[in-house]
Design an enzyme around this catalytic site. Structure first.
Site, mmCIF file in Angstrom:
data_model
loop_
_atom_site.group_PDB
_atom_site.id
_atom_site.type_symbol
_atom_site.label_atom_id
_atom_site.label_comp_id
_atom_site.label_asym_id
_atom_site.label_seq_id
_atom_site.Cartn_x
_atom_site.Cartn_y
_atom_site.Cartn_z
ATOM 1 C CG ASP A 1 -7.833 3.919 -2.634
ATOM 2 O OD1 ASP A 1 -8.402 3.128 -1.867
ATOM 3 O OD2 ASP A 1 -6.804 4.523 -2.318
ATOM 4 N NE ARG B 1 0.881 11.401 13.886
ATOM 5 C CZ ARG B 1 1.455 10.369 13.256
ATOM 6 N NH1 ARG B 1 1.406 9.159 13.786
ATOM 7 N NH2 ARG B 1 2.069 10.555 12.108
ATOM 8 N N GLY C 1 -3.742 12.169 3.836
ATOM 9 C CA GLY C 1 -4.828 12.318 2.880
ATOM 10 C C GLY C 1 -6.132 12.223 3.650
ATOM 11 C CG LEU D 1 -10.510 12.601 9.517
ATOM 12 C CD1 LEU D 1 -10.967 13.119 10.871
ATOM 13 C CD2 LEU D 1 -10.771 13.627 8.431
ATOM 14 N N GLY D 2 -6.141 11.973 7.763
ATOM 15 C CA GLY D 2 -4.709 11.735 7.874
ATOM 16 C C GLY D 2 -3.968 12.641 6.920
ATOM 17 C CE LYS E 1 -0.416 2.893 6.657
ATOM 18 N NZ LYS E 1 -1.828 3.152 7.042
ATOM 19 C CG ASN F 1 -1.773 1.230 1.338
ATOM 20 O OD1 ASN F 1 -1.661 2.158 0.548
ATOM 21 N ND2 ASN F 1 -2.639 1.258 2.341
ATOM 22 N NE ARG G 1 -4.448 3.493 -1.471
ATOM 23 C CZ ARG G 1 -4.029 4.655 -1.018
ATOM 24 N NH1 ARG G 1 -2.795 4.769 -0.561
ATOM 25 N NH2 ARG G 1 -4.818 5.705 -1.026
#
Length: 325
Positions: free
Chosen positions: A150, A287, A213, A210-211, A16, A9, A93
């Site tokens: 996706d 973060r 992207g 949420l991140g 990942k 991914n 992905r």
């Protein structure tokens, strides 16, 4: 020798990977071993894997994604050789399958060429998955590779949600709203009955992704009916380095009055906006920003949350209400 399935991914800031036992039926939901390279485009990338705390990893600054892929490849080969395993197939992905690919597909040279045609629609993501696929096709042509898209989950969007308010010719040329993050939403849709119960899972659900992207999806009867992302993965919510919804006149202004090139504009909307831009370059990572007292950090957090809340409201209208968020 046991057989494994490798899943890759390639995201906008991380890669990942996971290895699954191919001999088990049905295929296990939990991997035997997994890990990721994180913060690829940042100043301090890390590598972590099952049983090992993430630590610094050195990547070639000129080609960080290629270096990250090579690092993962070497770790996977060492791990499989040590355990007497064999990679039976690789699942990727892939962000964009266009209007053509609504289901997973085994990749050959023809399919790979099709998918390269969608690079202009997802320049931040598409090339990296295809780079890995192409390298494996060249060196291990008999190894089955499957692309999972996706965009596929959003093929259930009604036409009124897909259409852009442009000339009809634009639709026929493929200019439409596709939606993204579909593999994430598809996984969530499968798990909803276990979280909400069978009956509630069929109701009106808004899911936020949420991140680095970010997007939102309206799901009804566990199918996608509306998405915040549209023709590209830049649209919709504010993200780590992408602005989300942006008045197109801003781009015309950049061209006409600030003489920005296409390369400059692409960098602005893919790599220099969002949390990073609004925070004045402090960080693209929530973060790091959320507890930072700097005014620009707090402005970035506030705008991110405002834009997310606004999108929830829009999806509530499209669904006729929300039962679960």
């Amino acid at each position: 020798m046991s057989e494994l399935i490798l899943v890759l991914n390639c995201g906008s800031s991380s890669i990942k990977f996971a290895l699954f036992d191919a001999d088990a039926q049905p295929l296990p939901r939990q991997p035997l071993w997994n890990g990721k390279v994180d913060g690829i485009t940042g100043p301090a990338p890390t590598f972590g894997e099952t049983g090992v705390t993430p630590g610094p990893v050195t990547l070639d600054a000129a080609h960080p994604y290629h270096a990250a892929l090579q690092h993962i490849r070497s770790r996977v080969l060492a791990r499989t050789a040590q355990g007497g395993h064999r990679i039976a197939a690789v699942a990727h992905r892939v962000v964009h399958g266009g209007a053509k690919y609504a289901d997973p597909v085994r990749v050959d040279a023809g399919v790979l060429e099709d998918l390269r045609g969608y690079i202009p629609l997802a320049p931040l993501h598409q090339p990296f998955a295809l780079e890995a696929i192409g390298a494996l096709l060249q060196h291990l042509p008999d190894l089955p590779q499957v692309a999972c898209f996706d965009t596929a989950f959003h093929h259930t969007l009604p036409d009124v949600e897909k259409m852009l308010p442009l000339s009809w010719d634009a639709w026929e040329r493929g200019l439409r709203r596709y939606g993204f993050h579909g593999l994430s939403y598809a996984a969530i849709a499968r798990k909803l009955p276990g979280v909400l119960g069978a009956e509630e899972a069929e109701k009106r659900v808004v899911v936020m992704h949420l991140g680095s992207g970010s997007s939102a999806c309206a799901i009804h009867r566990r199918q996608s009916v509306a998405s915040s992302m549209g023709f590209s993965a830049v649209d919709g919510l504010m993200m780590g380095t992408r602005p989300g919804n942006l008045d197109p006149e801003v781009i015309l202004y950049w061209i006409e009055h600030e003489q920005m090139s296409l390369a400059d504009i692409r960098a602005e909307i893919y790599k220099q906006g969002g949390l990073l831009g609004v925070s004045g370059g402090l960080s693209s990572d929530m973060r790091e920003l959320i507890d930072n007292p700097h005014p620009h950090a707090q402005e970035a957090v506030a705008l991110f949350c405002y834009r997310a809340a606004r999108e929830i409201g829009a999806l509530a209208v499209q669904l006729g209400g929300i039962d679960h968020l």
